[in-house]
Design an enzyme around this catalytic site. Structure first.
Site, mmCIF file in Angstrom:
data_model
loop_
_atom_site.group_PDB
_atom_site.id
_atom_site.type_symbol
_atom_site.label_atom_id
_atom_site.label_comp_id
_atom_site.label_asym_id
_atom_site.label_seq_id
_atom_site.Cartn_x
_atom_site.Cartn_y
_atom_site.Cartn_z
ATOM 1 N N TRP A 311 -4.629 3.649 6.704
ATOM 2 C CA TRP A 311 -5.761 2.982 7.370
ATOM 3 C C TRP A 311 -5.752 3.256 8.865
ATOM 4 O O TRP A 311 -6.753 3.037 9.553
ATOM 5 C CB TRP A 311 -5.729 1.470 7.095
ATOM 6 C CG TRP A 311 -4.656 0.697 7.826
ATOM 7 C CD1 TRP A 311 -3.339 0.988 7.901
ATOM 8 C CD2 TRP A 311 -4.835 -0.505 8.588
ATOM 9 N NE1 TRP A 311 -2.665 0.051 8.636
ATOM 10 C CE2 TRP A 311 -3.561 -0.886 9.081
ATOM 11 C CE3 TRP A 311 -5.940 -1.305 8.904
ATOM 12 C CZ2 TRP A 311 -3.356 -2.013 9.868
ATOM 13 C CZ3 TRP A 311 -5.731 -2.428 9.690
ATOM 14 C CH2 TRP A 311 -4.464 -2.783 10.169
ATOM 15 N N ASP A 312 -4.635 3.745 9.394
ATOM 16 C CA ASP A 312 -4.550 4.119 10.806
ATOM 17 C C ASP A 312 -5.763 4.961 11.212
ATOM 18 O O ASP A 312 -6.342 4.804 12.290
ATOM 19 C CB ASP A 312 -3.299 4.975 11.070
ATOM 20 C CG ASP A 312 -1.997 4.339 10.597
ATOM 21 O OD1 ASP A 312 -2.018 3.608 9.593
ATOM 22 O OD2 ASP A 312 -0.963 4.593 11.225
ATOM 23 N N GLU A 450 3.642 -6.450 7.836
ATOM 24 C CA GLU A 450 4.426 -6.087 6.640
ATOM 25 C C GLU A 450 5.720 -6.885 6.510
ATOM 26 O O GLU A 450 6.465 -6.688 5.549
ATOM 27 C CB GLU A 450 4.698 -4.585 6.664
ATOM 28 C CG GLU A 450 3.410 -3.782 6.533
ATOM 29 C CD GLU A 450 3.577 -2.295 6.770
ATOM 30 O OE1 GLU A 450 4.568 -1.903 7.411
ATOM 31 O OE2 GLU A 450 2.697 -1.535 6.331
ATOM 32 N N LYS A 547 5.129 -8.551 12.422
ATOM 33 C CA LYS A 547 5.408 -7.170 12.821
ATOM 34 C C LYS A 547 4.371 -6.635 13.805
ATOM 35 O O LYS A 547 4.683 -5.935 14.761
ATOM 36 C CB LYS A 547 5.434 -6.297 11.561
ATOM 37 C CG LYS A 547 5.766 -4.844 11.806
ATOM 38 C CD LYS A 547 5.907 -4.101 10.489
ATOM 39 C CE LYS A 547 6.288 -2.653 10.698
ATOM 40 N NZ LYS A 547 6.397 -1.932 9.419
HETATM 41 O O1 IFM Z 1 -0.327 1.954 8.577
HETATM 42 C C1 IFM Z 1 0.837 1.661 9.265
HETATM 43 C C2 IFM Z 1 1.209 0.226 8.976
HETATM 44 O O2 IFM Z 1 0.206 -0.660 9.419
HETATM 45 C C3 IFM Z 1 2.525 -0.132 9.630
HETATM 46 N N1 IFM Z 1 3.552 0.751 9.170
HETATM 47 C C4 IFM Z 1 3.263 2.165 9.468
HETATM 48 C C5 IFM Z 1 1.939 2.592 8.840
HETATM 49 C C6 IFM Z 1 1.633 4.056 9.201
HETATM 50 O O3 IFM Z 1 1.486 4.192 10.580
#
Ligand code: IFM
Length: 714
Positions: A311-312, A450, A547
């Site tokens: 989703w980034d 997360e 986080k």
């Molecule tokens: O999409 C992100 C997530 O929100 C946090 N952990 C890393 C992923 C990839 O950058």
């Protein structure tokens, strides 16, 4: 739930300045003479790296040159076996396990037989035209080189060097052209073919003087079928005919147009300027403008996160491209459009309607999130993000809508973008569960934070689902093929629990969050911090430490979808509990703090974002640059400090609300909006608006009409 790649704990020291701007550099950059005269060094445009064997892999990521089709990390040209494969091709994967895919190895076009005894020396990446320049002298002799990825001929790269003959390990009597080929096919159907042409010639003017070596390379890349060497040769031919100097002239023209369409300059802060320009450079370089652009979490700069698309891209990268390079944004949306079928199948497998996009996506569009990983103690852990992080689905819809607001208009949403809005809304409508009181819930998800998996009624997930349902209904109204769905969707949106408490003005992150151990981040360390390493996963999941932005992601993406006046109470509550354990986090907070009128606090978070890759702040840059964080810096300046909001569909007024931090005299931004090209110069007391068509703006709510070429307002 455990985080997938814990990484090492962030260092304690706080660097506030990006680490890659040299303060003393010769004022002139020397190029190999074939490429024309020397150029001046400009600290607001040039990233510099001095040799440091410890951070070679970090510099390789920062000096990656990409054109949307292939990316070549900033390895030294003669490096025969760099630690990380130097070349990555977009959307080219091979199976990694039963469920996953990873980037397919791509043959390298570099590895020249020159100068193995020379140190790497000082290198400069000139962002003005994407030229990576090296100038090094050693006991064995001298080498000057330059290389670039042809922006107007994606897949083609150029390398030119002038090097003392003693350093050249090949037969200088045969000047070439020497032609090379390599091919590689993926078991998933795609493949790559490479053609190179190399020539060398001794100095005309100076016997025993430097040899000029030129290598041109073209990659033919296809995600569907393996291209032949002949296809790569056909791509290479026009470049060979033009030669490096003419290709560089084109390169300058292309990048100069790109910078005129999208730039950021901060008068009074060269570090910040360079950080955002480096971000724009790498974001624009990671996307193709033709067909589909699969922009992974690390773009084409490194192998991190197995080259998967998260989703980034939809939340952080596509919005930047929508404002500076709309064709690239459209190609990134095309990547999702072409993967609707697997998303539909996934929804159906779970007993739902519509389409559910995967948390991690690669070539097929199936979910490729690994099911297990290894934690910092070397123990195997279960990865549940692929099952639980459903918000990607509404964020894909948001990204399509946002693109339409900037460029595509209703035409895009009624045409190719339609299923991105409607199929996602259909998914949420079938995903909701109503209780006896008629309140709708979404159970068993993980929001962006997360550290807390498998929760019920995550506020962000629900708010985005509500937004998706409402926008879907709006689109159905417009296209008039409803059959009662729009009313159902609106009813579902109204019924959804959103965890909002009107008395405090605060959203509870998920049902039960407020009852967790009330830890704040100051209790355990200084962010950015891997709180899972400090507290352990069990205590962490029972605490209020988060986080990354979660509730606040709703304020970031859909300010019109959250309660009026709720930004400050939520910022003040969640920021002190945030570890910034994800690179996505600092840019979001910088944006929101600036919008809330607290620019000096915002600047501290902006600098943290800038240090993540330029200073390898969290130890992940060697694996590639963090695309979302690069986007986050642009958001912080443009949507935060400048306070730019593109109007919703149907509206025609650009809103600005500048808040400049101490030390920033003026923010200059360039962007495209609908059919206009716009340049703003924002000062504390006034804004200069330049445009090539008439536009209407509001500045802190005061309306002004501006005719080309523009004027000061305020
Ligand atoms: O999409 C992100 C997530 O929100 C946090 N952990 C890393 C992923 C990839 O950058």
């Amino acid at each position: 739930m455990t985080s997938r790649r814990p990484g090492r704990p962030a260092p304690e020291a706080v660097t506030t300045v990006p680490g890659r701007r040299a303060t003393s550099v010769e004022p002139t950059i020397h190029l190999p003479s074939t490429l024309g005269p020397s150029r001046s060094f400009d600290p607001a445009w040039c990233l510099v790296a001095d040799p440091d064997p410890d951070d070679a892999r970090i510099t390789e990521s920062l000096f990656c040159l990409a054109d949307g089709v292939v990316g070549t990390r900033g390895v030294r040209e003669e490096d025969p076996r760099p630690a990380v494969r130097p070349v990555t091709a977009s959307c080219l994967y091979e199976p990694a396990s039963v469920v996953s895919e990873r980037p397919m190895p791509v043959p390298t076009w570099l590895a020249l037989p020159i100068a193995p005894e020379l140190p790497v020396g000082r290198r400069v990446l000139d962002l003005r035209d994407g030229l990576l320049i090296r100038d090094v002298s050693g006991p064995g002799g001298r080498l000057r080189s330059a290389r670039f990825a042809c922006a107007d001929s994606p897949g083609t790269s150029v390398f030119v060097s002038e090097v003392d003959p003693v350093l050249v390990h090949m037969d200088l009597d045969d000047p070439g052209p020497h032609v090379g080929h390599a091919e590689q096919a993926s078991p998933l159907g795609g493949g790559v073919a490479l053609a190179t042409s190399t020539t060398w010639r001794p100095s005309d003017s100076q016997p025993g003087g430097p040899v000029t070596i030129e290598r041109l390379a073209s990659y033919a890349v296809s995600a569907r079928s393996a291209p032949t060497a002949a296809a790569a040769t056909r791509l290479l031919q026009p470049s060979v005919q033009l030669g490096p100097a003419a290709l560089l002239t084109r390169q300058r023209t292309t990048w100069s147009q790109r910078w005129s369409d999208g730039d950021v300059e901060i008068v009074g802060d060269i570090d910040a300027t360079l950080a955002v320009r480096a971000s724009l450079f790498h974001l624009i370089s990671s996307a193709t403008r033709r067909g589909e652009a699969a922009i992974s979490a690390r773009g084409l700069t490194g192998p991190g996160y197995a080259g998967h698309v998260f989703w980034d891209t939809d939340a952080f990268v596509v919005p930047v491209l929508s404002a500076v390079d709309p064709r690239a944004a459209r190609a990134a949306l095309e990547y999702r459009i072409r993967r609707l079928e697997p998303a539909r199948r996934r929804a159906a497998r779970h007993g739902h309607n519509g389409a559910r996009f995967p948390w991690e996506s690669a070539s097929t569009g199936e979910d490729v999130t690994p099911k297990s990983g290894v934690d910092h103690n070397g123990r195997t852990t279960v990865i549940t993000t692929g099952d639980l992080e459903e918000h990607v689905t509404s964020v894909v819809a948001w990204s399509a809508w946002n693109y339409a607001c900037w460029h595509g208009g209703w035409g895009f949403l009624e045409g190719p973008g339609r299923p991105l809005l409607l199929e996602t809304a259909r998914y949420w409508a079938s995903r909701l569960c109503c209780d006896r009181e008629g309140v709708a819930h979404i159970d068993g998800v993980s929001g962006p934070d997360e550290y807390h998996g498998d929760v019920d009624d995550n506020a962000f997930t629900n708010l985005m689902a509500r937004w998706n349902l409402r926008r879907g209904a709006e689109l159905l109204d417009r296209i008039g093929t409803d059959g009662g769905e729009a009313a159902d969707w609106r009813a579902g949106a109204e019924a959804l629990a959103d965890q909002y408490d009107a008395r405090s003005g605060r959203y509870e992150q998920f049902a039960g969050y407020d009852a967790l151990e009330p830890l704040k981040i100051a209790d355990i360390g200084t962010p950015p911090i891997n709180a899972d390493v400090v507290l352990g996963p069990v205590r962490l999941s029972r605490s209020q430490i988060i986080k990354q932005a979660d509730v606040l992601m709703a304020h970031f993406l859909i300010p019109d979808g959250v309660a009026d006046g709720s930004l400050l109470p939520n910022l003040d509550h969640y920021l002190p509990r945030t570890a910034h354990g994800s690179s996505l986090s600092p840019g979001v907070h910088a944006t929101l703090l600036a919008r809330a009128g607290r620019p000096d606090e915002a600047l501290a978070l902006f600098r943290l974002a800038a240090s993540i890759d330029l200073g390898d702040r969290t130890g992940g840059t060697a694996e590639g640059l963090h695309m979302a964080n690069l986007g986050g810096m642009w958001h912080a300046v443009v949507r935060g400090f400048v306070g730019l909001t593109a109007p919703n569909l149907g509206d025609r007024v650009l809103a600005l609300a500048p808040h400049l931090p101490d030390g920033w005299e003026e923010i200059r931004i360039r962007f495209r909006w609908r059919r206009a090209r716009i340049a703003l110069r924002c000062r504390r007391d006034a804004v200069h608006v330049a445009c090539d068509r008439p536009i209407t703006v509001t500045i802190h709510g005061v309306r002004a009409k501006v005719e080309p070429p523009g004027r000061w307002v305020g």
